[in-house]
Design a protein around this motif. Structure first.
Motif, short mmCIF file in Angstrom:
data_model
loop_
_atom_site.label_atom_id
_atom_site.label_comp_id
_atom_site.label_asym_id
_atom_site.label_seq_id
_atom_site.Cartn_x
_atom_site.Cartn_y
_atom_site.Cartn_z
N LEU A 135 33.20 36.89 35.38
CA LEU A 135 32.65 38.17 35.81
C LEU A 135 32.32 38.20 37.29
O LEU A 135 32.00 39.25 37.85
CB LEU A 135 31.40 38.52 34.98
CG LEU A 135 31.62 38.70 33.48
CD1 LEU A 135 30.30 39.04 32.79
CD2 LEU A 135 32.65 39.78 33.20
N THR A 136 32.40 37.03 37.96
CA THR A 136 32.07 36.97 39.39
C THR A 136 33.29 37.11 40.28
O THR A 136 33.15 37.28 41.49
CB THR A 136 31.37 35.63 39.73
OG1 THR A 136 32.32 34.55 39.60
CG2 THR A 136 30.20 35.37 38.80
N VAL A 137 34.48 37.03 39.72
CA VAL A 137 35.69 37.01 40.53
C VAL A 137 35.94 38.39 41.14
O VAL A 137 35.61 39.42 40.56
CB VAL A 137 36.91 36.57 39.68
CG1 VAL A 137 37.33 37.66 38.70
CG2 VAL A 137 38.07 36.17 40.56
N SER A 138 36.49 38.40 42.35
CA SER A 138 36.85 39.65 43.03
C SER A 138 38.21 39.46 43.70
O SER A 138 38.63 38.33 43.95
CB SER A 138 35.79 40.02 44.07
OG SER A 138 35.73 39.04 45.09
N PRO A 139 38.92 40.55 43.97
CA PRO A 139 40.30 40.41 44.47
C PRO A 139 40.42 39.73 45.83
O PRO A 139 41.49 39.25 46.18
CB PRO A 139 40.79 41.87 44.54
CG PRO A 139 39.57 42.70 44.56
CD PRO A 139 38.54 41.96 43.79
N ARG A 189 34.89 43.79 31.80
CA ARG A 189 35.99 42.83 31.62
C ARG A 189 37.24 43.21 32.42
O ARG A 189 38.18 42.42 32.51
CB ARG A 189 36.36 42.76 30.12
CG ARG A 189 35.21 42.43 29.20
CD ARG A 189 34.82 40.98 29.26
NE ARG A 189 35.82 40.12 28.69
CZ ARG A 189 35.97 39.89 27.39
NH1 ARG A 189 35.18 40.48 26.52
NH2 ARG A 189 36.90 39.07 26.95
N LEU A 190 37.28 44.41 32.98
CA LEU A 190 38.45 44.85 33.71
C LEU A 190 38.82 43.88 34.83
O LEU A 190 37.99 43.56 35.68
CB LEU A 190 38.20 46.23 34.34
CG LEU A 190 38.55 47.46 33.51
CD1 LEU A 190 38.21 48.72 34.31
CD2 LEU A 190 40.00 47.48 33.11
N CYS A 191 40.04 43.37 34.80
CA CYS A 191 40.57 42.49 35.84
C CYS A 191 39.81 41.17 35.95
O CYS A 191 39.99 40.45 36.94
CB CYS A 191 40.56 43.18 37.20
SG CYS A 191 41.39 44.78 37.22
N LYS A 192 39.01 40.82 34.96
CA LYS A 192 38.22 39.60 35.05
C LYS A 192 38.39 38.71 33.82
O LYS A 192 37.62 37.79 33.61
CB LYS A 192 36.74 39.96 35.24
CG LYS A 192 36.50 40.71 36.55
CD LYS A 192 35.06 40.95 36.85
CE LYS A 192 34.91 41.64 38.21
NZ LYS A 192 33.50 41.83 38.60
N VAL A 196 41.30 54.43 32.74
CA VAL A 196 40.78 54.23 34.09
C VAL A 196 41.09 52.82 34.55
O VAL A 196 41.04 51.86 33.77
CB VAL A 196 39.26 54.47 34.12
CG1 VAL A 196 38.71 54.29 35.53
CG2 VAL A 196 38.93 55.86 33.60
N THR A 197 41.42 52.69 35.84
CA THR A 197 41.68 51.38 36.43
C THR A 197 40.94 51.30 37.76
O THR A 197 40.67 52.34 38.38
CB THR A 197 43.20 51.18 36.63
OG1 THR A 197 43.48 49.82 36.95
CG2 THR A 197 43.73 52.07 37.75
N PRO A 198 40.57 50.10 38.24
CA PRO A 198 39.82 49.99 39.50
C PRO A 198 40.64 50.49 40.69
O PRO A 198 41.87 50.45 40.68
CB PRO A 198 39.55 48.49 39.62
CG PRO A 198 39.67 47.96 38.23
CD PRO A 198 40.71 48.79 37.57
N MET A 249 43.76 45.61 32.48
CA MET A 249 43.81 46.35 33.74
C MET A 249 43.33 47.79 33.60
O MET A 249 43.13 48.48 34.60
CB MET A 249 45.25 46.35 34.28
CG MET A 249 45.79 44.98 34.63
SD MET A 249 44.86 44.16 35.94
CE MET A 249 45.08 45.30 37.29
N VAL A 250 43.18 48.27 32.36
CA VAL A 250 42.71 49.64 32.14
C VAL A 250 41.65 49.65 31.06
O VAL A 250 41.59 48.74 30.22
CB VAL A 250 43.86 50.59 31.75
CG1 VAL A 250 44.88 50.71 32.86
CG2 VAL A 250 44.51 50.15 30.44
#
Length: 337
Positions: free
Chosen positions: A70-74, A186-189, A310-312, A227-228
């Motif tokens: 949950l801490t990861v970012s792009p 959880r999106l993208c993580k 929805v997606t980021p 992703m969504v």
């Protein structure tokens, strides 16, 4: 169905975010082996389902491994490097019973529409893999392909894979795809690995023919990243945050730290906030578990915006990071055999 998800540990029957007692009950359930551990910031959930568990969960028997950070970012390369190392270890674990040799053949399929960013992880990973060391002959023979989606080609994705499989005769098929989640956090993580195969498009209500060992007679590993998220899920998550904020503000109203504050108070992160103090204001439903509140929203929003996903806004950056993570990890795992 509202709140659609491709993740096993988000299904109604699983208790990923519930109490310790519920998790202990799950661990003792007949037909289900449940284990949860942490590797740095990555939460690793491993679930094995047999015939009895399949009936109980409504999910195919097999093994499911979920990695969540949950801490990861792009833009956080260090976190992605750690997640990649954990992912490679779990790839080895998932395939420990499959005896691959230098003469073995692997078919890697990148599912999804390369023209739609949140659905492009599979095709993008294949593009990167095609310039990797996997093309060198001394390694395991690998064929990579991105078949597109039925809306582009007019053919079922499963039929494309079946045709290639018959011609190539692989010992293992690996499928990469974007998934849907029912929890916006959880999106993208999250990365899910399973040996049960996949129904392309199932998470967004557009289920196609199954891609699995039962169809092709070859072991199939499905790897997916959510992703969504269903649009109304955001309403439920936002309401939960509002409830938490108001309850924590009431709890801290008389505290010395609150009296000294010179800026608007930000809700604390304590998981033990007593939401019962809000019952006189909002009613009994405010004390319900999160999953019960989501079911309430399901009833309220059923039939409204059924196709809103929805997606980021940073989806392109997330896709780029995960496409490289998947391609790097697969290359590392395959070439180290």
């Amino acid at each position: 169905m509202w709140g659609r998800t491709d993740l096993l540990d988000e299904s109604d029957e699983m208790v990923r975010h519930r109490s310790k007692e519920d998790k202990n009950t799950l661990e003792k359930s007949e037909g289900i082996k449940f284990d949860e551990s942490r590797e740095g910031a990555v939460l690793v959930t491993s679930i094995e389902v047999d015939e009895n568990g399949e009936k109980e969960l409504g999910k195919k028997k097999g093994k499911y491994i979920t990695l969540t950070d949950l801490t990861v970012s792009p833009d956080d390369d260090r976190s992605f490097q750690h997640l990649e190392r954990v992912f490679v270890d779990k790839l080895r674990e998932m395939h420990e019973n499959i005896k691959l040799t230098k003469s073995s053949k692997i078919l890697i399929i990148g599912l999804g529409n390369a023209l739609i960013t949140p659905d492009a992880i599979g095709p993008k990973a294949i593009e990167i893999l095609q310039s990797s060391a996997l093309t060198v002959e001394e390694h395991i023979k690998v064929v990579m392909y991105a078949p597109g989606v039925t809306g582009q080609t007019g053919f079922e994705t499963s039929d494309f894979i079946e045709a290639i499989s018959k011609a190539f005769q692989p010992d293992l098929i690996i499928v990469l795809d974007a998934l849907a989640a029912r929890n916006s956090e959880r999106l993208c993580k999250t990365i899910q690995i399973t040996n049960t195969g996949i129904h392309p498009g199932s998470g967004v209500g557009n289920q196609r023919k199954e891609v699995s060992e039962e169809v092709y007679g070859v072991p199939v590993t499905a790897i997916g990243i959510p992703m969504v998220v269903d649009g109304p899920v955001l309403y439920a998550d936002a309401m939960e945050q509002v409830i938490h904020y108001i309850a924590s503000k009431i709890e801290e109203k008389g505290s010395p730290s609150s009296a000294l504050a010179v800026t608007p108070m930000v809700s604390n992160k304590k998981p033990t906030i007593d939401k019962a103090i809000l019952q006189p204001i909002f009613g009994e439903w405010v004390t319900w578990p999160t999953e019960e509140k989501r079911k309430l929203f399901e009833e309220v929003f059923v039939g409204r915006n059924p196709s809103l996903f929805v997606t980021p806004k940073e989806t392109d950056a997330w896709v780029e990071q995960y496409a490289h993570l998947l391609s790097n990890s697969l290359e590392t795992w395959i070439t180290s055999r």
